[in-house]
Write an enzyme that holds these catalytic residues in place. Structure first.
Site, PDB file in Angstrom:
ATOM      1  N   LYS A 178      91.954  -1.377-112.289  1.00  0.00           N
ATOM      2  CA  LYS A 178      93.135  -0.729-112.853  1.00  0.00           C
ATOM      3  C   LYS A 178      92.870   0.762-113.033  1.00  0.00           C
ATOM      4  CE  LYS A 178      96.388  -1.255-116.739  1.00  0.00           C
ATOM      5  NZ  LYS A 178      96.695  -2.071-117.946  1.00  0.00           N
TER       6      LYS A 178
ATOM      7  N   SER B 116     101.111  -4.129-118.293  1.00  0.00           N
ATOM      8  CA  SER B 116     100.981  -2.895-117.546  1.00  0.00           C
ATOM      9  C   SER B 116     100.074  -3.004-116.323  1.00  0.00           C
ATOM     10  CB  SER B 116     100.441  -1.790-118.469  1.00  0.00           C
ATOM     11  OG  SER B 116      99.123  -2.110-118.931  1.00  0.00           O
TER      12      SER B 116
ATOM     13  N   SER C 108      99.147  -7.125-121.361  1.00  0.00           N
ATOM     14  CA  SER C 108      99.151  -6.430-120.077  1.00  0.00           C
ATOM     15  C   SER C 108      98.291  -7.059-118.999  1.00  0.00           C
ATOM     16  CB  SER C 108      98.749  -4.967-120.269  1.00  0.00           C
ATOM     17  OG  SER C 108      99.771  -4.267-120.933  1.00  0.00           O
TER      18      SER C 108
END
Length: 463
Positions: free
Chosen positions: A76, A150, A174
């Site tokens: 990420k 997210s 997330s």
């Protein structure tokens, strides 16, 4: 070779394939599907090829390889990698860290190969991954819809088999929300279990790092590699890490259904899947009990509990560079700066009640079960999700069952339900990751939990 991380690593260690062959196969898949999914902010193909070549050379020299030998991973894009831009999903010059985050160092030490940086909601502050600077990440089940956030890029990449595993972060769901919407496995660990050093913060007192995978075994493998104390990280806790894997007798397990938390309306597909899951778990011999846990009912005082920390992280940057934020995140941040100390204290009191409620609940059961999300479909560009014929702001149904868990500091798993467009969440006491994984693996063995493959992943439009 496309497959699970465990299978890939075993094949590379045995010489049945090479890390180079594995990486090239996945880079080809990324090249084919990335234009449709936008799952990556950066693909690091040359670095991945070089790393794979070094792993192959070490094997030829007779060296033992690690538990993730040759496994491609996505990271990420708010987690530090030495010498690689860290954009945090926002505009302006990216950070250029000199060091890897410890979670990345541990994966590399296990001989994983990073193939790219995965897309995210700006600054990880949202649940859609519709990024104003990099464009929306798209769900491989339907590119017109969001993969959740997210950590949406990590979820989309794993579901589409661009990588077998990926790293996400989870502050309010997330990891688990994109795992649910992309119909894969997502593990949210106990706060303090995996180091946060080198991870751009959102709410440090509840932030976590965790894996998104296609199998429970791969979630366990990633957890095994990353979990453990880090003296540099002030949030890390020196608690012994247990891995589990010896199996569990489901007829010795008790799970609790927390009410009224689970009693609000669900979308039709989630309601059907949730009802099926509860019945299927009972049919396996699991004892299912109802628990009255009003302090867990969403949203509680979640905003009050987190807003002051969000404001602290962003206040200086926002004061000097307000236009560097996209419209949605800018609007949400503006409201956090008005948080009073009284608001924050009310939030902390709510957290304390929630944690006490869970301690009492876990004296009666091994885990709680809930849906992971209240709805599975969020159209890109639409700020609402329809439930029971009425539009609801999208963050509410996506975070309803995940966000309170972070404030409890507890571990949780999001699990795809075989044959249903829905996902279930298992929540356990602090430090019980191994037990949750054992329960999930037993359910996976019985096909109650299974990860389907999107049609997009199996299609080669170049043929």
């Amino acid at each position: 070779m496309i497959g699970s991380a465990a299978d890939i690593a075993a094949a590379v260690r045995s010489g049945r394939t090479t890390a180079t062959e594995v990486v090239e196969t996945h880079l080809a898949a990324i090249d084919r599907l990335e234009p449709q999914l936008n799952a990556f902010t950066l693909v690091t193909g040359d670095a991945a090829r070089a790393a794979a070549g070094q792993i192959d050379e070490r094997r030829r020299n007779g060296e033992a390889l690690g538990p993730l030998a040759g496994v491609p991973i996505g990271v990420k894009d708010l987690i530090d990698q030495a010498g690689t831009p860290n954009t945090r999903g926002t505009s302006g010059p990216p950070a250029m860290p000199d060091l890897n985050a410890p979670c990345v160092d541990r994966l590399l030490a296990a001989d994983a190969v990073v193939v790219g940086r995965t897309g995210l909601h700006e600054f990880a502050y949202g649940f859609s991954s519709e990024n104003p600077w990099f464009g929306p990440v798209r769900n491989p089940w339907d590119p017109a819809t969001s993969p959740g956030g997210s950590s949406g890029g990590s979820g989309a990449a794993v579901a589409a088999q661009l990588v077998p595993v990926a790293l996400g972060t989870d502050t309010g769901g997330s990891v688990r929300v994109p795992a649910a919407l992309c119909r894969i496995v997502g593990l949210k660990v106990t706060h303090g279990r995996i180091p946060l050093t080198g991870v751009y913060p959102l709410v440090p007192s509840v932030d976590t790092v965790g894996p998104l995978t296609r199998t429970v075994a791969d979630a366990r493998l990633m957890y095994r590699v990353m979990a453990g104390f880090d003296a540099v990280d002030p949030w890390s806790v020196p608690v012994e890490v247990t891995i589990g894997g010896a199996g569990v007798a489901l007829d010795e397990i008790t799970v609790g259904i927390p009410r009224p938390w689970v009693d609000d309306e669900l979308s039709d597909d989630v309601a059907t899947g949730w009802s099926w899951f509860v019945d299927a778990v009972r049919d396996c011999g699991v004892t299912v009990i109802d628990l009255d846990l009003p302090d867990l009912d969403f949203p509680g005082l979640i905003i009050e509990a987190l807003a002051a920390e969000v404001a602290s992280v962003h206040r200086e940057r926002f004061a000097t560079q307000p236009d560097s934020y996209g419209p949605e995140v800018r609007q949400r941040l503006e409201s956090t700066f008005d948080t009073s100390i009284d608001d924050y204290l009310r939030g902390l009191e709510w957290r304390a009640r929630l944690r006490r409620s869970l301690r009492i609940a876990f004296s009666r059961c091994d885990a709680l079960i809930t849906p992971t999300v209240a709805a599975m479909r969020k159209e890109i560009g639409v700020d609402t999700i329809e439930i029971a014929g009425r539009p609801v702001p999208y963050r509410l149904p996506l975070s309803r069952f995940t966000a309170p868990v972070n404030h409890a500091l507890a571990p949780a798993l999001s699990l795809p339900l075989g044959g249903h467009v829905a996902a279930a969440q298992l929540v356990g006491p602090m430090w019980s990751e191994a037990r949750l994984l054992d329960i999930a693996e037993a359910l996976e063995t019985r096909n109650i939990v299974s990860t389907p493959t999107p049609p997009l992943a199996g299609r080669d439009d170049s043929a």
